[in-house]
Scaffold this motif. Structure first.
Motif, PDB file in Angstrom:
ATOM      1  N   VAL A  56      -2.538  10.689  27.227  1.00 30.44           N
ATOM      2  CA  VAL A  56      -1.743   9.467  27.084  1.00 30.44           C
ATOM      3  C   VAL A  56      -2.062   8.591  28.297  1.00 30.44           C
ATOM      4  N   VAL A  57      -2.952   7.635  28.107  1.00 28.17           N
ATOM      5  CA  VAL A  57      -3.461   6.817  29.202  1.00 28.17           C
ATOM      6  C   VAL A  57      -2.603   5.567  29.326  1.00 28.17           C
ATOM      7  N   GLN A  58      -1.938   5.422  30.462  1.00 20.93           N
ATOM      8  CA  GLN A  58      -1.127   4.233  30.695  1.00 20.93           C
ATOM      9  C   GLN A  58      -2.005   3.082  31.172  1.00 20.93           C
ATOM     10  N   VAL A  59      -1.758   1.911  30.639  1.00 22.67           N
ATOM     11  CA  VAL A  59      -2.452   0.696  31.053  1.00 22.67           C
ATOM     12  C   VAL A  59      -1.509  -0.076  31.961  1.00 22.67           C
ATOM     13  N   THR A  60      -1.895  -0.221  33.222  1.00 19.28           N
ATOM     14  CA  THR A  60      -1.059  -0.897  34.212  1.00 19.28           C
ATOM     15  C   THR A  60      -1.880  -1.968  34.919  1.00 19.28           C
ATOM     16  N   PRO A  61      -1.278  -3.096  35.267  1.00 20.63           N
ATOM     17  CA  PRO A  61      -2.021  -4.151  35.994  1.00 20.63           C
ATOM     18  C   PRO A  61      -2.252  -3.754  37.439  1.00 20.63           C
ATOM     19  N   GLN A  62      -3.353  -4.227  38.000  1.00 21.87           N
ATOM     20  CA  GLN A  62      -3.683  -3.971  39.394  1.00 21.87           C
ATOM     21  C   GLN A  62      -3.257  -5.116  40.310  1.00 21.87           C
ATOM     22  N   LEU A  63      -2.716  -6.177  39.703  1.00 22.35           N
ATOM     23  CA  LEU A  63      -2.179  -7.286  40.478  1.00 22.35           C
ATOM     24  C   LEU A  63      -1.049  -7.916  39.687  1.00 22.35           C
ATOM     25  N   SER A  64      -0.176  -8.626  40.369  1.00 23.67           N
ATOM     26  CA  SER A  64       0.953  -9.273  39.722  1.00 23.67           C
ATOM     27  C   SER A  64       0.471 -10.517  38.972  1.00 23.67           C
ATOM     28  N   GLY A  65       1.216 -10.867  37.910  1.00 21.01           N
ATOM     29  CA  GLY A  65       0.839 -12.048  37.145  1.00 21.01           C
ATOM     30  C   GLY A  65       1.745 -12.237  35.949  1.00 21.01           C
ATOM     31  N   THR A  66       1.527 -13.344  35.256  1.00 16.60           N
ATOM     32  CA  THR A  66       2.284 -13.682  34.053  1.00 16.60           C
ATOM     33  C   THR A  66       1.422 -13.416  32.834  1.00 16.60           C
ATOM     34  N   VAL A  67       1.969 -12.727  31.859  1.00 19.23           N
ATOM     35  CA  VAL A  67       1.232 -12.377  30.643  1.00 19.23           C
ATOM     36  C   VAL A  67       1.065 -13.627  29.787  1.00 19.23           C
ATOM     37  N   VAL A  68      -0.178 -13.935  29.433  1.00 23.16           N
ATOM     38  CA  VAL A  68      -0.451 -15.105  28.595  1.00 23.16           C
ATOM     39  C   VAL A  68      -0.948 -14.710  27.206  1.00 23.16           C
ATOM     40  N   ALA A  69      -1.371 -13.468  27.019  1.00 22.73           N
ATOM     41  CA  ALA A  69      -1.854 -13.039  25.699  1.00 22.73           C
ATOM     42  C   ALA A  69      -1.784 -11.528  25.594  1.00 22.73           C
ATOM     43  N   ILE A  70      -1.443 -11.065  24.392  1.00 22.83           N
ATOM     44  CA  ILE A  70      -1.450  -9.634  24.066  1.00 22.83           C
ATOM     45  C   ILE A  70      -2.377  -9.452  22.879  1.00 22.83           C
ATOM     46  N   GLU A  71      -3.438  -8.698  23.068  1.00 25.52           N
ATOM     47  CA  GLU A  71      -4.496  -8.611  22.070  1.00 25.52           C
ATOM     48  C   GLU A  71      -4.515  -7.287  21.323  1.00 25.52           C
ATOM     49  N   ALA A  72      -3.502  -6.456  21.493  1.00 19.53           N
ATOM     50  CA  ALA A  72      -3.410  -5.194  20.749  1.00 19.53           C
ATOM     51  C   ALA A  72      -1.944  -4.815  20.648  1.00 19.53           C
ATOM     52  N   ASP A  73      -1.566  -4.206  19.523  1.00 23.16           N
ATOM     53  CA  ASP A  73      -0.172  -3.831  19.298  1.00 23.16           C
ATOM     54  C   ASP A  73      -0.098  -2.347  18.950  1.00 23.16           C
TER      55      ASP A  73
END
Length: 429
Positions: A56-73
């Motif tokens: 179960v591989v978690q996807v986490t950001p490496q820097l702070s930011g605002t999400v502008v698009a989600i390309e997978a559900d």
């Protein structure tokens, strides 16, 4: 004529015969079960305390930011390197422009250091020439005083003239001392500047390398606004929305590699005596029932019981104590072809049956497992683009033109090469 006791005697005989037959049947059944256990059942260990596991591989950001698009559900299948979430790249782009401008300025400052060496050498030569001149004047002043000293007693030279010659001698000595100090200061200034430039070039100067590292860091930050899948798998537990402000390290979603799952079978400690790595295992999943069987083998035995790694481990040395049979997780592989024909999900219940007749295998693994996942190819492309951008900026600010066909430019827009190699970065840029 029969006696009345004869029917009861016949009844007892039949009853005795029936009991004898039942006893014989029980004995035969016991013997048969004993033989079956000795020949078959004793060669197998069974448990229904087994469950499907996967990475179960978690996807986490490496820097702070605002999400502008989600390309997978959730439930979507994604491939390694595919973009999953996009962060706003504006801040990262501005930071890249600043880093490139700082590198250009640093190159020019370092060029100034190298240019100052020639100017300081000329200054040393000038001070040394001035030193030679004042030394000559000192020698002349000493000669004047030495020639006039014996003439003062005879009256050939007046005392006023002699005092004037002594004053000139003192002034010449002061001028020599000043010239010596000026030469020493010029040489020290030259040595100080040379210590910043010795055994290096402009491109290899520490200040330039530090600024170049910041450019590469800014390139990586711009690349990391696109969160990509590290493995092939299915998306699960998406808990991020467009417009959400996320911090570095916040889990956004998970990717589960269902093509590489295994079973953790929790056997009692009393069942581990004959378990060995490599023994064949037959399994059934509650999802498909008994009509579908999976085959695999034991990959390894856990290094500790489940209770030992619990969030609140047992404290058996305190208070009253009741013995509880412990269980150890045993990792069991699955046949990929059977898994492809009948896919499983993480957490499904499994019944596992291990053939322990061959105990020649090892109880503990001694070979490292293969690496899981790999660095995305896009990262190498970004590194190449960052290196090219650094070289172009240095060349431009050294007064040299960039190499023909170079992808980077010198005005902060050096991402074309990386964008062509990474679709996610192209969208970010």
């Amino acid at each position: 004529m029969t006696t009345p006791a004869q029917p009861s005697s016949d009844l007892r005989s039949k009853r005795r015969l029936a009991l004898t037959a039942v006893a014989a049947a029980v004995v035969l059944a016991g013997v048969a079960y004993g033989a079956y256990y000795a020949l078959v059942l004793s060669h197998f260990e069974h448990t229904d305390n087994a469950y499907v596991q996967a990475h179960v591989v978690q996807v986490t950001p490496q820097l702070s930011g605002t999400v502008v698009a989600i390309e997978a559900d959730d439930t979507d299948f994604v491939k390694a390197g595919q973009s999953l979430v996009m962060l706003d790249p504006a801040d990262a782009r501005v930071a890249l422009d600043q880093a490139e401008a700082q590198l250009a300025q640093t190159v020019r400052e370092v060029r100034t250091l190298f240019a100052n060496n020639a100017a300081l050498k000329a200054q040393v030569a000038l001070r040394e020439a001035e030193q030679s001149r004042v030394k000559s004047e000192l020698a002349r002043a000493e000669d004047d005083v030495r020639r006039r000293a014996p003439l003062v007693t005879t009256g050939a030279v007046g005392k006023e003239e002699f005092d004037h010659a002594n004053a000139q001698l003192a002034a010449a000595r002061s001028a020599v001392a000043a010239a010596n100090s000026a030469v020493l200061a010029a040489r020290e200034q030259l040595a100080s500047n040379q210590s910043l430039t010795d055994n290096t070039s402009v491109a290899e100067h520490p200040n330039v390398l530090r600024a170049a590292a910041r450019v590469r860091e800014a390139h990586l930050a711009l690349e990391r606004v696109a969160l990509v899948s590290p493995v092939n798998g299915h998306v699960a537990r998406r808990n991020v929305q467009v417009g959400q402000r996320v911090q570095a390290g916040t889990p956004l979603l998970s990717v589960i590699a269902l093509d590489h799952v295994w079973v953790d079978a929790n056997f009692k400690e009393s069942q581990l005596k004959d378990l060995r790595i490599g023994q064949p295992v037959t399994m059934q999943a509650d999802l498909y029932g008994k009509q579908v069987q999976y085959h695999g083998h034991v990959e390894g035995l856990g290094a500790g019981t489940g209770a030992a790694f619990a969030l609140l481990p047992a404290q058996n040395a305190t208070g009253n104590w009741i013995k509880v049979v412990q269980r150890v997780p045993v990792r069991v592989s699955l046949d990929p072809r059977e898994l492809a024909a009948h896919p499983l999900r993480v957490g499904l219940s499994i019944e596992a049956r291990v053939d322990v007749s061959d105990t020649s295998g090892k109880m503990l693994a001694d070979v490292p497992r293969a690496t899981i996942g790999a660095a995305p190819a896009a990262s190498a492309a970004v590194d190449t683009a960052a290196d090219q951008a650094v070289q172009d900026i240095i060349a431009a600010n050294l007064g040299r033109r960039p190499a023909p066909g170079a992808s980077g430019s010198v005005d902060g827009r050096t991402m074309a090469h990386a964008a062509s190699s990474s679709p996610a970065l192209a969208r970010a840029h």
